[in-house]
Design a protein around this motif. Structure first.
Motif, mmCIF file in Angstrom:
data_model
loop_
_atom_site.group_PDB
_atom_site.id
_atom_site.type_symbol
_atom_site.label_atom_id
_atom_site.label_comp_id
_atom_site.label_asym_id
_atom_site.label_seq_id
_atom_site.Cartn_x
_atom_site.Cartn_y
_atom_site.Cartn_z
ATOM 1 N N GLY A 1 6.117 60.207 41.481
ATOM 2 C CA GLY A 1 5.310 60.649 40.358
ATOM 3 C C GLY A 1 6.130 61.176 39.197
ATOM 4 N N MET B 1 -0.346 66.720 36.952
ATOM 5 C CA MET B 1 0.284 66.373 38.217
ATOM 6 C C MET B 1 -0.514 66.967 39.375
ATOM 7 S SD MET B 1 2.950 64.744 37.032
ATOM 8 C CE MET B 1 4.073 64.553 38.438
ATOM 9 N N LEU C 1 -1.985 62.378 38.077
ATOM 10 C CA LEU C 1 -0.856 61.699 38.707
ATOM 11 C C LEU C 1 -0.374 62.422 39.958
ATOM 12 C CD1 LEU C 1 1.389 59.519 38.607
ATOM 13 C CD2 LEU C 1 2.605 60.988 36.974
#
Length: 258
Positions: free
Chosen positions: A186, A206, A177
């Motif tokens: 995000g 992430m 992400l």
């Protein structure tokens, strides 16, 4: 240890944040991220959550025992000046100083913890992943690399595509992400994932190109299983993926995502 002591990361501490895998607890990871070689222990403590204050000293001691921290070299004038100023500084100001440090851009980290609970998967079925990133070339490259490792990969680059892909079956085994998307955040997506009945246990890593210590802490506190800053090497990213999913070693040499 004293309130005015300033610590910095050793080579071992830096490696812990950049190796792609860690066994440290949340409070120890938070401290490693926060320590920048200029903040005193008092400033670090003031900037952390109230519930973390009780375990602050223990976390510092554990990191020292592991050889990940060392006292920073501070010139005598600065040390004396800080000591004098600290007599007049209240906790709110200390916290503000720590917050300002967290917002500095250019931070580099590559860290992940093994996921203790993942969605059930039928034996023999391929792993699936969703890559959420608005950089087409990078997303395609990650897709190719994950496919080489046996993943079935779906791509999303904006809010509408994210919603559409998250609604599809199968439930992904992994989500990569991006933090910054053209019409979505995000961190907000991460929050919604962790609240979703079917997706709350899906591992999330992430990715971002504009990292700050604050962003890393926000991602990890929000339930991310890993955090990787751009640019990164593909084999380094796959090491993070394998750490989170509990997979074995890579099959072959990595490629550079630069």
């Amino acid at each position: 240890m004293h309130d005015n002591d300033v610590y910095t990361l050793t080579a071992r501490g830096q490696e812990e944040l950049r190796s792609g895998a860690t066994t440290l607890g949340p409070s120890e990871i938070e401290l490693l991220v926060r320590i920048d070689g200029s903040l005193t222990l008092k400033q670090l403590r003031a900037g952390m959550a109230v519930e973390a204050e009780g375990i602050f000293t223990a976390a510092v001691m554990r990191l020292l025992d592991k050889g990940m921290l060392t006292l920073a070299t501070v010139d005598p004038f600065t040390e004396q000046f800080n000591a004098s100023m600290n007599q007049f500084v209240v906790n709110e100001a200390e916290a503000d100083t720590g917050a300002a440090s967290l917002k500095k851009a250019g931070y580099f980290v590559r860290i992940a913890r093994p996921r203790s609970q993942t969605p059930p998967r039928q034996p023999g079925t391929p792993l699936s992943a969703i890559v959420v990133d608005d950089e087409p070339m990078l997303a395609k490259f990650i897709q190719s690399y994950l496919s080489f490792e046996g993943f079935q990969v779906r791509l999303a680059s904006n809010r509408a595509e994210v919603v559409a892909e998250f609604r599809k079956l199968p439930v992904p085994d992994l989500i990569l992400l991006d933090v910054v998307l053209p019409d979505a955040d995000g961190f907000d997506i991460l929050l919604r994932l962790r609240q979703h009945p079917a997706l709350k246990n899906v591992p999330v890593i992430m990715l971002t190109g504009k990292a700050t210590r604050e962003a890393v802490l926000k991602g990890l506190a929000g339930g991310a299983d890993g955090y990787v800053t751009k640019p990164f090497e593909a084999d380094a990213l796959m090491h993070v993926v394998r750490t989170v999913l509990g997979m074995g070693e890579p099959k072959g040499p990595g490629l550079s995502l630069l």
